[in-house]
Motif scaffolding. Sequence first.
Motif, PDB file in Angstrom:
ATOM      1  N   PHE A  19      61.229  38.866  29.814  1.00  0.00           N
ATOM      2  CA  PHE A  19      61.123  37.822  28.807  1.00  0.00           C
ATOM      3  C   PHE A  19      60.712  38.451  27.483  1.00  0.00           C
ATOM      4  N   THR A  20      61.348  37.990  26.405  1.00  0.00           N
ATOM      5  CA  THR A  20      60.978  38.469  25.078  1.00  0.00           C
ATOM      6  C   THR A  20      60.298  37.401  24.243  1.00  0.00           C
ATOM      7  N   ASP A  21      60.629  36.128  24.491  1.00  0.00           N
ATOM      8  CA  ASP A  21      60.002  35.064  23.691  1.00  0.00           C
ATOM      9  C   ASP A  21      59.701  33.812  24.504  1.00  0.00           C
ATOM     10  N   HIS A  22      59.757  33.924  25.821  1.00  0.00           N
ATOM     11  CA  HIS A  22      59.540  32.748  26.668  1.00  0.00           C
ATOM     12  C   HIS A  22      58.048  32.474  26.835  1.00  0.00           C
ATOM     13  N   ALA A  23      57.718  31.183  26.904  1.00  0.00           N
ATOM     14  CA  ALA A  23      56.341  30.772  27.193  1.00  0.00           C
ATOM     15  C   ALA A  23      56.374  29.749  28.321  1.00  0.00           C
ATOM     16  N   TYR A  24      55.692  30.051  29.422  1.00  0.00           N
ATOM     17  CA  TYR A  24      55.587  29.100  30.519  1.00  0.00           C
ATOM     18  C   TYR A  24      54.625  27.984  30.132  1.00  0.00           C
ATOM     19  N   PRO A  25      54.990  26.735  30.341  1.00  0.00           N
ATOM     20  CA  PRO A  25      54.021  25.654  30.129  1.00  0.00           C
ATOM     21  C   PRO A  25      52.966  25.675  31.234  1.00  0.00           C
ATOM     22  N   ARG A  26      51.916  24.937  31.023  1.00  0.00           N
ATOM     23  CA  ARG A  26      50.864  24.834  32.027  1.00  0.00           C
ATOM     24  C   ARG A  26      51.430  24.181  33.283  1.00  0.00           C
ATOM     25  N   HIS A  27      51.233  24.816  34.442  1.00  0.00           N
ATOM     26  CA  HIS A  27      51.826  24.324  35.673  1.00  0.00           C
ATOM     27  C   HIS A  27      51.040  24.873  36.864  1.00  0.00           C
ATOM     28  N   THR A  28      51.408  24.450  38.070  1.00  0.00           N
ATOM     29  CA  THR A  28      50.807  24.963  39.299  1.00  0.00           C
ATOM     30  C   THR A  28      51.908  25.317  40.289  1.00  0.00           C
ATOM     31  N   HIS A  29      51.530  26.103  41.314  1.00  0.00           N
ATOM     32  CA  HIS A  29      52.429  26.428  42.420  1.00  0.00           C
ATOM     33  C   HIS A  29      51.781  26.020  43.736  1.00  0.00           C
ATOM     34  N   GLU A  30      52.604  25.768  44.736  1.00  0.00           N
ATOM     35  CA  GLU A  30      52.089  25.581  46.094  1.00  0.00           C
ATOM     36  C   GLU A  30      51.788  26.921  46.753  1.00  0.00           C
ATOM     37  N   THR A  31      52.300  27.987  46.147  1.00  0.00           N
ATOM     38  CA  THR A  31      52.191  29.324  46.713  1.00  0.00           C
ATOM     39  C   THR A  31      51.257  30.194  45.877  1.00  0.00           C
ATOM     40  N   TRP A  32      50.923  31.352  46.418  1.00  0.00           N
ATOM     41  CA  TRP A  32      50.257  32.400  45.644  1.00  0.00           C
ATOM     42  C   TRP A  32      51.301  33.125  44.808  1.00  0.00           C
ATOM     43  N   ASP A  33      50.926  33.489  43.591  1.00  0.00           N
ATOM     44  CA  ASP A  33      51.807  34.183  42.656  1.00  0.00           C
ATOM     45  C   ASP A  33      51.272  35.607  42.512  1.00  0.00           C
ATOM     46  N   LEU A  34      52.006  36.578  43.071  1.00  0.00           N
ATOM     47  CA  LEU A  34      51.580  37.984  43.047  1.00  0.00           C
ATOM     48  C   LEU A  34      52.519  38.752  42.129  1.00  0.00           C
ATOM     49  N   MET A  35      52.012  39.216  40.996  1.00  0.00           N
ATOM     50  CA  MET A  35      52.860  39.798  39.961  1.00  0.00           C
ATOM     51  C   MET A  35      52.451  41.224  39.632  1.00  0.00           C
ATOM     52  N   ILE A  36      53.452  42.089  39.425  1.00  0.00           N
ATOM     53  CA  ILE A  36      53.219  43.397  38.827  1.00  0.00           C
ATOM     54  C   ILE A  36      54.026  43.467  37.539  1.00  0.00           C
ATOM     55  N   LEU A  37      53.436  44.109  36.558  1.00  0.00           N
ATOM     56  CA  LEU A  37      54.042  44.250  35.232  1.00  0.00           C
ATOM     57  C   LEU A  37      54.659  45.630  35.145  1.00  0.00           C
ATOM     58  N   ASP A  38      55.942  45.698  34.787  1.00  0.00           N
ATOM     59  CA  ASP A  38      56.607  46.993  34.677  1.00  0.00           C
ATOM     60  C   ASP A  38      56.572  47.550  33.265  1.00  0.00           C
ATOM     61  N   ASP A  39      56.589  46.675  32.277  1.00  0.00           N
ATOM     62  CA  ASP A  39      56.360  47.123  30.901  1.00  0.00           C
ATOM     63  C   ASP A  39      56.049  45.914  30.026  1.00  0.00           C
ATOM     64  N   GLY A  40      55.534  46.190  28.832  1.00  0.00           N
ATOM     65  CA  GLY A  40      55.190  45.128  27.898  1.00  0.00           C
ATOM     66  C   GLY A  40      53.797  44.581  28.133  1.00  0.00           C
ATOM     67  N   ALA A  41      53.545  43.413  27.584  1.00  0.00           N
ATOM     68  CA  ALA A  41      52.228  42.773  27.675  1.00  0.00           C
ATOM     69  C   ALA A  41      52.404  41.286  27.893  1.00  0.00           C
ATOM     70  N   VAL A  42      51.475  40.685  28.657  1.00  0.00           N
ATOM     71  CA  VAL A  42      51.532  39.264  28.956  1.00  0.00           C
ATOM     72  C   VAL A  42      50.149  38.664  28.779  1.00  0.00           C
ATOM     73  N   ASP A  43      50.136  37.422  28.365  1.00  0.00           N
ATOM     74  CA  ASP A  43      48.891  36.675  28.193  1.00  0.00           C
ATOM     75  C   ASP A  43      49.023  35.389  29.003  1.00  0.00           C
ATOM     76  N   PHE A  44      47.966  35.036  29.728  1.00  0.00           N
ATOM     77  CA  PHE A  44      48.039  33.809  30.526  1.00  0.00           C
ATOM     78  C   PHE A  44      46.661  33.172  30.618  1.00  0.00           C
ATOM     79  N   ALA A  45      46.677  31.873  30.847  1.00  0.00           N
ATOM     80  CA  ALA A  45      45.441  31.132  31.089  1.00  0.00           C
ATOM     81  C   ALA A  45      45.432  30.695  32.543  1.00  0.00           C
ATOM     82  N   LEU A  46      44.300  30.858  33.196  1.00  0.00           N
ATOM     83  CA  LEU A  46      44.123  30.419  34.573  1.00  0.00           C
ATOM     84  C   LEU A  46      42.849  29.593  34.632  1.00  0.00           C
ATOM     85  N   ASP A  47      42.998  28.323  35.005  1.00  0.00           N
ATOM     86  CA  ASP A  47      41.864  27.403  35.066  1.00  0.00           C
ATOM     87  C   ASP A  47      41.093  27.402  33.735  1.00  0.00           C
ATOM     88  N   ARG A  48      41.853  27.304  32.628  1.00  0.00           N
ATOM     89  CA  ARG A  48      41.336  27.191  31.255  1.00  0.00           C
ATOM     90  C   ARG A  48      40.684  28.472  30.710  1.00  0.00           C
TER      91      ARG A  48
END
Length: 264
Positions: A19-48
């Motif tokens: 992603f170069t300009d995408h922003a995920y809206p605030r949301h939830t999953h029924e599953t666990w989200d396990l992520m590894i970053l291969d390059d770049g930088a990401v910012d996220f909010a978890l429980d505010r």
Amino acid sequence: MHAWQPAVAGITEVLHARFTDHAYPRHTHETWDLMILDDGAVDFALDRRRHGTSDASRVVLLPPGVPHDGRTVNPGGFRKRVLYLTTDVLPERLAGPAVDGPLLGDALLRRRVHQLHAALEFDDDVLEAQSRLAFVRERLLVRLDAYRVRRPGRESDRLAERLRELLDARVRGGITLDEATGLLHAHPTHLIRSFSQAYGLPPHTYLTGRRIDQARRLLLAGERPADVAAAVGFYDQAHLSRHFTRHLGVPPARYARTARDRAR
């Protein structure tokens, strides 16, 4: 973006995306989200509470049912690989520790997640993917203070021998990790560690080697690669060719051709 549902219980989806300009809206999953970053930088909010990372050595773990978002933080965007894990893999009661520390600086965990992604690229290597998922799960449970690793003891040689007997009996049909642990009444990672300690390689690698040995004999006897693949337990000819070439440096058809040329 590339997403698929693998043939491995406990993983509902695999996602590889840039992603170069995408922003995920605030949301939830029924599953666990396990992520590894291969390059770049990401910012996220978890429980505010906001978090950010550009460290590719870290693993991000987001629990089910907890609101979160995500966005790029520079023009270069970010590239990520994500596994969505069911609560059969990690119980939902462990959400609290994950909320407190969603960024895991753990080189071993990061390597295991990467290896699992590599195994999931092909649906024909289910035993390997199941084995790698078991070790990812174990490491996550250790990080969440819910499990302690038990090293193989005196009983491990007999356990390894019994698994080898199972694998030898099922070279063509194969066996799942769940089947093996059920038949041998063993914990998945303990079973794999016991086998690796006894024989110097994990069960899935041993099984592939047995199949390659049988394939070589059939190819030298004049069988066609497509027939050989089915006869020794590979998913299809492409599955045989990938492993055969990795083991011997030549594809099956060329290997068989050398025998025919010598006969002439």
